[in-house]
Scaffold this active site. Structure first.
Site, PDB file in Angstrom:
ATOM      1  N   GLY A  37       0.781  -1.240   0.000  1.00 53.70           N
ATOM      2  CA  GLY A  37       0.000   0.000   0.000  1.00 53.70           C
ATOM      3  C   GLY A  37       0.813   1.291   0.000  1.00 53.70           C
ATOM      4  O   GLY A  37       0.474   2.230  -0.711  1.00 53.70           O
ATOM      5  N   GLY A  38       1.868   1.325   0.789  1.00 52.77           N
ATOM      6  CA  GLY A  38       2.671   2.545   0.880  1.00 52.77           C
ATOM      7  C   GLY A  38       3.351   2.900  -0.437  1.00 52.77           C
ATOM      8  O   GLY A  38       3.760   4.034  -0.659  1.00 52.77           O
ATOM      9  N   SER A  86       6.692   6.072  12.292  1.00 54.03           N
ATOM     10  CA  SER A  86       6.063   4.750  12.397  1.00 54.03           C
ATOM     11  C   SER A  86       6.419   4.071  13.726  1.00 54.03           C
ATOM     12  O   SER A  86       7.545   4.197  14.195  1.00 54.03           O
ATOM     13  CB  SER A  86       6.548   3.833  11.275  1.00 54.03           C
ATOM     14  OG  SER A  86       5.824   4.088  10.122  1.00 54.03           O
ATOM     15  N   ARG A 109      10.227   7.991  19.517  1.00 53.94           N
ATOM     16  CA  ARG A 109      10.601   6.962  20.483  1.00 53.94           C
ATOM     17  C   ARG A 109      11.951   7.385  21.056  1.00 53.94           C
ATOM     18  O   ARG A 109      12.955   7.392  20.352  1.00 53.94           O
ATOM     19  CB  ARG A 109      10.696   5.620  19.743  1.00 53.94           C
ATOM     20  CG  ARG A 109      10.849   4.405  20.609  1.00 53.94           C
ATOM     21  CD  ARG A 109      10.788   3.162  19.746  1.00 53.94           C
ATOM     22  NE  ARG A 109       9.415   2.807  19.444  1.00 53.94           N
ATOM     23  CZ  ARG A 109       8.688   1.947  20.155  1.00 53.94           C
ATOM     24  NH1 ARG A 109       9.225   1.348  21.221  1.00 53.94           N
ATOM     25  NH2 ARG A 109       7.455   1.674  19.814  1.00 53.94           N
ATOM     26  N   LYS A 163       0.810   8.036   0.357  1.00 54.97           N
ATOM     27  CA  LYS A 163       2.112   8.673   0.416  1.00 54.97           C
ATOM     28  C   LYS A 163       2.591   9.178  -0.949  1.00 54.97           C
ATOM     29  O   LYS A 163       3.489  10.008  -1.018  1.00 54.97           O
ATOM     30  CB  LYS A 163       3.125   7.717   1.061  1.00 54.97           C
ATOM     31  CG  LYS A 163       2.768   7.350   2.516  1.00 54.97           C
ATOM     32  CD  LYS A 163       2.614   8.577   3.334  1.00 54.97           C
ATOM     33  CE  LYS A 163       2.381   8.464   4.828  1.00 54.97           C
ATOM     34  NZ  LYS A 163       1.956   7.288   5.487  1.00 54.97           N
ATOM     35  N   CYS A 177       5.416   4.622  16.795  1.00 55.81           N
ATOM     36  CA  CYS A 177       5.640   5.486  17.961  1.00 55.81           C
ATOM     37  C   CYS A 177       4.337   5.847  18.637  1.00 55.81           C
ATOM     38  O   CYS A 177       4.265   6.837  19.359  1.00 55.81           O
ATOM     39  CB  CYS A 177       6.336   6.769  17.555  1.00 55.81           C
ATOM     40  SG  CYS A 177       8.035   6.526  17.142  1.00 55.81           S
ATOM     41  N   LYS A 223       1.290   6.590  17.077  1.00 54.30           N
ATOM     42  CA  LYS A 223       0.466   7.584  16.393  1.00 54.30           C
ATOM     43  C   LYS A 223      -0.999   7.159  16.349  1.00 54.30           C
ATOM     44  O   LYS A 223      -1.888   7.907  16.764  1.00 54.30           O
ATOM     45  CB  LYS A 223       1.000   7.772  14.979  1.00 54.30           C
ATOM     46  CG  LYS A 223       0.380   8.907  14.213  1.00 54.30           C
ATOM     47  CD  LYS A 223       1.087   8.994  12.868  1.00 54.30           C
ATOM     48  CE  LYS A 223       0.521  10.065  11.980  1.00 54.30           C
ATOM     49  NZ  LYS A 223       1.048   9.907  10.607  1.00 54.30           N
ATOM     50  N   THR A 224      -1.229   5.943  15.867  1.00 58.95           N
ATOM     51  CA  THR A 224      -2.621   5.492  15.780  1.00 58.95           C
ATOM     52  C   THR A 224      -3.228   5.336  17.172  1.00 58.95           C
ATOM     53  O   THR A 224      -4.376   5.722  17.398  1.00 58.95           O
ATOM     54  CB  THR A 224      -2.727   4.200  14.954  1.00 58.95           C
ATOM     55  OG1 THR A 224      -2.189   4.464  13.659  1.00 58.95           O
ATOM     56  CG2 THR A 224      -4.166   3.745  14.802  1.00 58.95           C
ATOM     57  N   SER A 225      -2.445   4.825  18.117  1.00 60.54           N
ATOM     58  CA  SER A 225      -3.031   4.652  19.451  1.00 60.54           C
ATOM     59  C   SER A 225      -3.344   6.013  20.088  1.00 60.54           C
ATOM     60  O   SER A 225      -4.264   6.127  20.899  1.00 60.54           O
ATOM     61  CB  SER A 225      -2.148   3.786  20.349  1.00 60.54           C
ATOM     62  OG  SER A 225      -0.939   4.436  20.591  1.00 60.54           O
TER      63      SER A 225
END
Ligand code: SPV
Ligand code: MN
Length: 626
Positions: free
Chosen positions: A224-225, A273, A421, A232, A275, A277-279
């Site tokens: 996907g990326g 990525s 991080r 992206k 670190c 972000k989504t959470s």
């Protein structure tokens, strides 16, 4: 449309396809489609409008083609990428530049003329025997100042299907904008496929970004990326376009933080990525607008942001029922989800690293048939799912979706957050001294330590300004300058914060629980409205103990101790000084257009640290600074 183009398109698209396309009055668009139909030479072309029947056709094509297979749960499918096509190909992703234009050492570029020849050679007849899907989408909400139309040509029904879940439909937007549309163009081919329907010719995998013509070419890849043109790939085009027009494209989540008395304050956040972000975007009791990419524009003296997307291409590793209840539920509900590179069990269920329950003994995954203990060619054990395995899901399927997602005006940005991080330098949350300090000392100084999930050695700090380094299509220095200039003319400037969820003590133990981040966001929300004071340190402004103690109690029902506070918010002078040296070196040696203010701000921070060190020593607990 000229007669030649018209005849050609009628012949290759068929009467029905042609009639659909003819609804859009844009000769440049027609010529572009004709050019790449001729060049890539598919057996069939499908023009996909916003009509649900067209969308269903594409969804079903992914299954017909074998790029996706149905799972036991209704609406769920599995897609695999080639074993060696599991992440963005940084090596072969190039920004095409005319001779003599230099983007600097940190951005990979290719000579435009040479690369265009090469990619056209690679893509000549590449879709032979396949169906080409022509898709129209809109980045950002439709009918908005933010709306950015994109046309995607792809021979992968998986890519075209993923985009349905991730982006707003844009055929009608193309009709609306007509000849005025300044659209981005993406040409993708998965190339020849192997028996598992994964891209075979990875040696010819290329992602070439042509800023001049706003075209991205992507070939011989499915991950996907590398392929989802609106993610992206368009992001690089948007960074370039925004830089010329005074708006920003950021690798940022957008969330609504819920303050006292029903107040909702929007915060954006950039994290490399893995670190959190989504959470962060998914923090419970808050609401999500977006988890990956935001456009930021100034309007009436305020900064407004939109989510460029409307879905989530999320990392699935580690998602479990306790830490991620909303995602867990969404992943177990019958609606459209594409799982990629996870383990599929014989019962057509899915499993991934870190999921609740036992690892099934066998199934199939990105490596083919899989059993516990299976090793790769290098003798390393193959985990049940790839660490970068993902799920593709519409945000509409999340309980915590913020109502502002589709607001054409976007949301007012109260603050921007940068986090990486970092085991030993930054405190858990800190406000910058002002916009300039925030952009330079937080955003442009962002680093993140590698984890075991990424290739290479774990624990190595990687510079990643604004977490946007991989996507920059303009020189780093100009990008920083654009960010600095963005605050000009604002009536209300967003605050800038840094966060660090990964701070450790000297024994290597994490100093914070995963849930502590909920408190940091509530505190930031209060700061944005000036409801709490802060303590000034050499590196920024940190919370007062009594405020955190109260918020910990309110949000987590936790007694927050003075001892924890001191350990977490102690200013670590030697580590901060070392960081300044590292960052300064990068801006001296790897960036050719660093604005002088960057060096000035780094130097000013160094002086503040040295002054404090003389007075209080190397490690300064906040009580000494009150
Ligand atoms: C990221 O790595 O930042 C992602 C996934 O969001 S990708 O689409 O590969 O960029
Ligand atoms: Mn991302």
């Amino acid at each position: 449309m000229d007669e030649k183009t018209k005849d050609f398109l009628k012949q290759r698209l068929g009467e029905q396809g042609y009639n659909k396309l003819a609804r859009i009055n844009n000769p440049g668009l027609h010529q572009f489609i004709a050019k790449y139909v001729e060049h890539c030479n598919p057996a069939k072309v499908f023009i996909c409008t916003d009509d649900p029947a067209d969308i269903r056709y594409v969804r079903e094509a992914a299954i017909r083609n074998g790029e996706e297979s149905p799972l036991a749960t209704e609406g769920h499918t599995i897609h695999f990428d080639n074993y060696h096509d599991q992440a963005r190909d940084k090596e072969h992703t190039l920004i095409l530049m005319p001779k003599g234009v230099d983007l600097g050492a940190t951005i990979k570029t290719g000579d435009r003329d040479t690369c265009l020849v090469e990619i056209h050679e690679i893509m000549k007849d590449i879709m032979k025997g396949k169906e080409l899907y022509v898709r129209f989408f809109c980045l950002g909400p439709t009918n908005s100042e933010f709306s950015q139309p994109v046309i995607q040509l792809t021979d992968s029904a998986y890519v075209a299907h993923s985009e349905d879940i991730l982006y707003r439909l844009g055929f009608d937007e193309f009709v609306r904008q007509g000849p005025n549309a300044r659209f981005f163009k993406i040409v993708h081919s998965a190339g020849e496929l192997d028996e598992r329907k994964t891209s075979k010719n990875l040696d010819k995998r290329r992602v070439y970004i042509d800023l001049q013509d706003s075209i991205v070419y992507s070939a011989n890849t499915q991950y996907g990326g590398n392929t989802i043109g609106l993610k992206k790939l368009s992001m690089r085009l948007a960074i370039d376009r925004g830089s010329k027009e005074g708006w920003l494209t950021e690798h940022m989540l957008v969330m609504g933080v819920h303050g006292p008395k029903g107040r909702v304050t929007y915060i954006t956040g950039a994290f490399p990525s893995l670190c959190g972000k989504t959470s962060t975007a998914m923090l419970d009791n808050e609401t999500i607008v977006g988890d990956d990419i935001a456009y930021l524009r100034k309007k009436d003296g305020e900064v407004r942001a939109v989510n460029v997307e409307k879905g989530m291409f999320g990392i699935i590793m580690g998602i479990n029922s306790e830490d991620d209840p909303i995602q867990w539920k969404a992943l177990h509900t019958p609606h459209e989800i594409i799982f990629s590179n996870v383990l599929v069990t014989p019962e057509k269920g899915v499993h991934w690293i870190g999921k609740d329950g036992d690892v099934p003994p066998k199934g199939h995954n990105h490596s083919g048939e899989w059993y516990k203990g299976k090793k790769d060619d290098a003798g390393n054990e193959i985990p049940p799912s790839h660490p970068n395995a993902r799920f593709t899901l519409s945000l509409e399927n999340l309980e915590n979706l913020d109502a502002a997602l589709h607001d054409p005006k976007g949301v007012v940005v109260g603050a921007m957050v940068y986090g990486g991080r970092d085991s030993d330098t930054w405190v858990p949350v800190e406000e910058s001294l002002d916009w300039k300090h925030g952009i330079i000392i937080k955003g442009a100084s962002l680093e993140s330590e590698t984890t075991a999930a990424t290739l290479g050695k774990a624990g190595v700090r990687k510079f990643n300004l604004m977490s946007n380094l991989d996507f920059l299509s303009i020189p780093v220095g100009s990008y920083i300058q654009n960010n600095l200039d963005f605050a000009k003319g604002l009536k209300k400037t967003p605050l800038i914060f840094s966060v660090n969820y990964f701070l450790k003590d000297k024994d290597g133990e994490f100093l914070n629980a995963k849930t502590d981040k909920k408190v940091w966001y509530k505190w930031m929300e209060l700061r944005i409205h000036d409801d709490v004071d802060a303590i000034e340190t050499p590196t920024g402004r940190i919370p007062r103990y009594e405020d955190l103690k109260r918020v910990f109690k309110e949000v987590l029902d936790k007694e927050y101790s003075m001892d924890d506070y001191k350990k977490q918010f102690m200013v670590r002078i030697p580590e901060n000084l070392a960081k300044i040296d590292r960052i300064k070196k990068i801006y001296e040696t790897q960036v050719h257009d660093t604005p002088q203010v960057v060096f000035d701000a780094l130097e000013a921070q160094r002086q503040r640290l040295i002054t404090a060190q003389k007075k209080h020593g190397d490690y300064i607990t906040p009580d000494k600074l009150v």
